[in-house]
Motif scaffolding. Structure first.
Motif, PDB file in Angstrom:
ATOM      1  N   ILE A 178      20.472  61.263 -83.080  1.00 38.43           N
ATOM      2  CA  ILE A 178      19.823  59.948 -83.040  1.00 38.43           C
ATOM      3  C   ILE A 178      19.102  59.720 -84.371  1.00 38.43           C
ATOM      4  N   ALA A 179      19.344  58.556 -84.985  1.00 38.17           N
ATOM      5  CA  ALA A 179      18.599  58.162 -86.181  1.00 38.17           C
ATOM      6  C   ALA A 179      17.515  57.186 -85.756  1.00 38.17           C
ATOM      7  N   GLN A 180      16.283  57.509 -86.062  1.00 41.75           N
ATOM      8  CA  GLN A 180      15.147  56.718 -85.597  1.00 41.75           C
ATOM      9  C   GLN A 180      14.438  56.093 -86.789  1.00 41.75           C
ATOM     10  N   GLY A 181      14.004  54.821 -86.614  1.00 37.31           N
ATOM     11  CA  GLY A 181      13.249  54.154 -87.658  1.00 37.31           C
ATOM     12  C   GLY A 181      11.906  54.805 -87.884  1.00 37.31           C
ATOM     13  N   THR A 182      11.462  54.790 -89.123  1.00 31.25           N
ATOM     14  CA  THR A 182      10.186  55.405 -89.472  1.00 31.25           C
ATOM     15  C   THR A 182       9.078  54.380 -89.659  1.00 31.25           C
ATOM     16  N   GLY A 183       9.431  53.076 -89.651  1.00 38.04           N
ATOM     17  CA  GLY A 183       8.440  52.066 -89.958  1.00 38.04           C
ATOM     18  C   GLY A 183       8.255  51.868 -91.447  1.00 38.04           C
ATOM     19  N   ARG A 184       8.970  52.645 -92.251  1.00 36.10           N
ATOM     20  CA  ARG A 184       8.919  52.531 -93.700  1.00 36.10           C
ATOM     21  C   ARG A 184      10.256  51.999 -94.200  1.00 36.10           C
ATOM     22  N   ALA A 185      10.227  51.020 -95.054  1.00 38.22           N
ATOM     23  CA  ALA A 185      11.455  50.429 -95.571  1.00 38.22           C
ATOM     24  C   ALA A 185      12.262  51.472 -96.321  1.00 38.22           C
ATOM     25  N   GLY A 186      13.544  51.589 -95.932  1.00 39.86           N
ATOM     26  CA  GLY A 186      14.437  52.482 -96.662  1.00 39.86           C
ATOM     27  C   GLY A 186      14.530  53.895 -96.131  1.00 39.86           C
ATOM     28  N   TRP A 187      13.925  54.186 -94.957  1.00 40.74           N
ATOM     29  CA  TRP A 187      13.973  55.556 -94.450  1.00 40.74           C
ATOM     30  C   TRP A 187      14.248  55.579 -92.953  1.00 40.74           C
ATOM     31  N   LEU A 188      15.076  56.535 -92.540  1.00 39.53           N
ATOM     32  CA  LEU A 188      15.313  56.857 -91.136  1.00 39.53           C
ATOM     33  C   LEU A 188      14.991  58.330 -90.921  1.00 39.53           C
ATOM     34  N   ALA A 189      14.537  58.651 -89.721  1.00 40.83           N
ATOM     35  CA  ALA A 189      14.253  60.044 -89.374  1.00 40.83           C
ATOM     36  C   ALA A 189      15.350  60.582 -88.463  1.00 40.83           C
ATOM     37  N   LEU A 190      15.591  61.881 -88.556  1.00 38.64           N
ATOM     38  CA  LEU A 190      16.563  62.577 -87.689  1.00 38.64           C
ATOM     39  C   LEU A 190      15.816  63.663 -86.930  1.00 38.64           C
ATOM     40  N   PRO A 191      15.008  63.273 -85.914  1.00 32.77           N
ATOM     41  CA  PRO A 191      14.097  64.245 -85.282  1.00 32.77           C
ATOM     42  C   PRO A 191      14.747  65.146 -84.243  1.00 32.77           C
ATOM     43  N   TYR A 192      15.965  64.855 -83.816  1.00 31.49           N
ATOM     44  CA  TYR A 192      16.539  65.590 -82.690  1.00 31.49           C
ATOM     45  C   TYR A 192      17.655  66.550 -83.105  1.00 31.49           C
ATOM     46  N   LEU A 193      17.749  66.871 -84.364  1.00 30.09           N
ATOM     47  CA  LEU A 193      18.779  67.808 -84.813  1.00 30.09           C
ATOM     48  C   LEU A 193      18.348  69.246 -84.538  1.00 30.09           C
ATOM     49  N   GLU A 194      19.315  70.044 -84.151  1.00 32.51           N
ATOM     50  CA  GLU A 194      19.061  71.470 -83.988  1.00 32.51           C
ATOM     51  C   GLU A 194      18.874  72.114 -85.362  1.00 32.51           C
ATOM     52  N   PRO A 195      18.095  73.190 -85.434  1.00 31.13           N
ATOM     53  CA  PRO A 195      17.851  73.837 -86.732  1.00 31.13           C
ATOM     54  C   PRO A 195      19.126  74.307 -87.424  1.00 31.13           C
ATOM     55  N   ASN A 196      20.142  74.706 -86.640  1.00 29.02           N
ATOM     56  CA  ASN A 196      21.384  75.215 -87.232  1.00 29.02           C
ATOM     57  C   ASN A 196      22.494  74.166 -87.266  1.00 29.02           C
ATOM     58  N   ALA A 197      22.150  72.878 -87.107  1.00 29.69           N
ATOM     59  CA  ALA A 197      23.163  71.821 -87.102  1.00 29.69           C
ATOM     60  C   ALA A 197      23.816  71.718 -88.481  1.00 29.69           C
ATOM     61  N   ASP A 198      25.098  71.425 -88.473  1.00 37.43           N
ATOM     62  CA  ASP A 198      25.869  71.329 -89.713  1.00 37.43           C
ATOM     63  C   ASP A 198      25.649  69.954 -90.358  1.00 37.43           C
ATOM     64  N   VAL A 199      24.501  69.805 -90.963  1.00 35.62           N
ATOM     65  CA  VAL A 199      24.136  68.558 -91.631  1.00 35.62           C
ATOM     66  C   VAL A 199      23.577  68.904 -92.996  1.00 35.62           C
ATOM     67  N   LYS A 200      24.077  68.234 -94.019  1.00 35.83           N
ATOM     68  CA  LYS A 200      23.655  68.522 -95.395  1.00 35.83           C
ATOM     69  C   LYS A 200      23.252  67.221 -96.090  1.00 35.83           C
ATOM     70  N   PRO A 201      22.380  67.316 -97.087  1.00 37.14           N
ATOM     71  CA  PRO A 201      22.073  66.122 -97.882  1.00 37.14           C
ATOM     72  C   PRO A 201      23.343  65.535 -98.497  1.00 37.14           C
ATOM     73  N   GLY A 202      23.479  64.241 -98.401  1.00 35.46           N
ATOM     74  CA  GLY A 202      24.675  63.556 -98.888  1.00 35.46           C
ATOM     75  C   GLY A 202      25.667  63.214 -97.797  1.00 35.46           C
TER      76      GLY A 202
END
Length: 282
Positions: A178-202
């Motif tokens: 889930i991508a959640q709004g942060t209330g700041r223009a230009g940013w989304l948070a990803l608070p529900y990812l598992e620590p070992n999830a296969d997600v990288k910058p980019g």
């Protein structure tokens, strides 16, 4: 009188005599400077008049040319703006046609400035079949979701609003979150990812289609490096790809999975682009 007549006859008789011719030439040469001096004020006045008239004519012509130049530059700027708008509209249509959804083009009217929500107002409402919960995109990706509607306008909550969340999927690895709004223009948070999830910058985040609100496959955001000085606190954040602060045209999208309603939609204006969407009451 006799003297004048005699003198005239003498001139007629002896006018061509060489002596008189020489005398006439000498007299003409002697009087030439005086003639020029006498005629100089008249010539000077004529020259000044011509110069003044020419100056006024040139000034008027110069002013007219400046006005035409300003007008042409303004028209050129308008043509450039129209060209850019045409390119944006083509990109909007292409972004929807490629995925096969029905769509309605809407234009930004104004932005609601509030510390508690990030909402924009567009010029399409319930009269065009728009309803709350509908997905809104632009040429780059997902922009937000219809929040409220009136007959002629709709409030669209942006995906960066702190109350908004959108199901997404990592395009590279398929990880869903889930991508959640942060209330700041230009940013989304990803608070529900598992620590070992296969997600990288980019990594590109796209809509997963879960929940049935956002059609599957639309770009949402790019995973950012959490060490960025501008990033909000948290393990992973993402930057929306839609460039929400630079967009004036949006697409309100109907997914193919949405059933058509029995109610008949009012006929759309002739200048409305796209297929007339089905109306669904929710």
């Amino acid at each position: 009188m006799l003297l004048y007549v005699a003198g005239s006859l003498a001139l007629l008789i002896f006018g061509q005599h060489p002596v008189l011719t020489t005398a006439r030439s000498v007299l003409a040469v002697t009087l030439y400077p005086l003639q020029q001096l006498v005629s100089m004020p008249s010539k000077t006045l004529d020259t000044l008049k011509e110069t003044f008239v020419s100056y006024r004519t040139m000034a008027r012509e110069n002013e007219r040319l400046r006005e035409e130049d300003t007008l042409l530059k303004a028209r050129l700027l308008k043509l450039d703006a129209l060209e850019q708008e045409t390119l944006r509209l083509r990109a909007l249509i292409d972004s929807s046609v490629k995925l096969g959804e029905q769509y309605l083009i809407a234009e930004l009217l104004h932005v609601r400035v509030s510390p508690h929500e990030q909402v924009i107002v567009v010029n399409r409402g319930s009269r065009y079949g728009v309803y709350p919960g509908q997905a809104v995109i632009n040429a780059k990706g997902v922009a937000g979701q219809v929040l409220r509607v009136t007959p002629f306008t709709a409030d669209v909550v942006l995906i960066t609003d702190s109350s908004h969340a959108i199901p997404v999927q990592v395009n590279r690895s398929g990880v869903r979150t889930i991508a959640q709004g942060t209330g700041r223009a230009g940013w989304l948070a990803l608070p529900y990812l598992e620590p070992n999830a296969d997600v990288k910058p980019g990594d590109l985040l796209i809509t997963s289609g879960i929940g049935g609100v956002f059609p599957e496959g639309y770009p949402v955001a790019t995973v950012a490096d959490a060490s960025s000085t501008d990033a909000p606190p948290g393990r992973l954040v993402a930057i929306p790809v839609a460039e929400l602060d630079q967009t004036r045209e949006f697409l309100i999208v109907w997914s193919q999975s949405e059933p058509a309603a029995s109610a008949q939609l009012p006929s759309a204006p002739q200048n409305m682009t796209g297929t007339a969407p089905p109306h669904e009451t929710r």
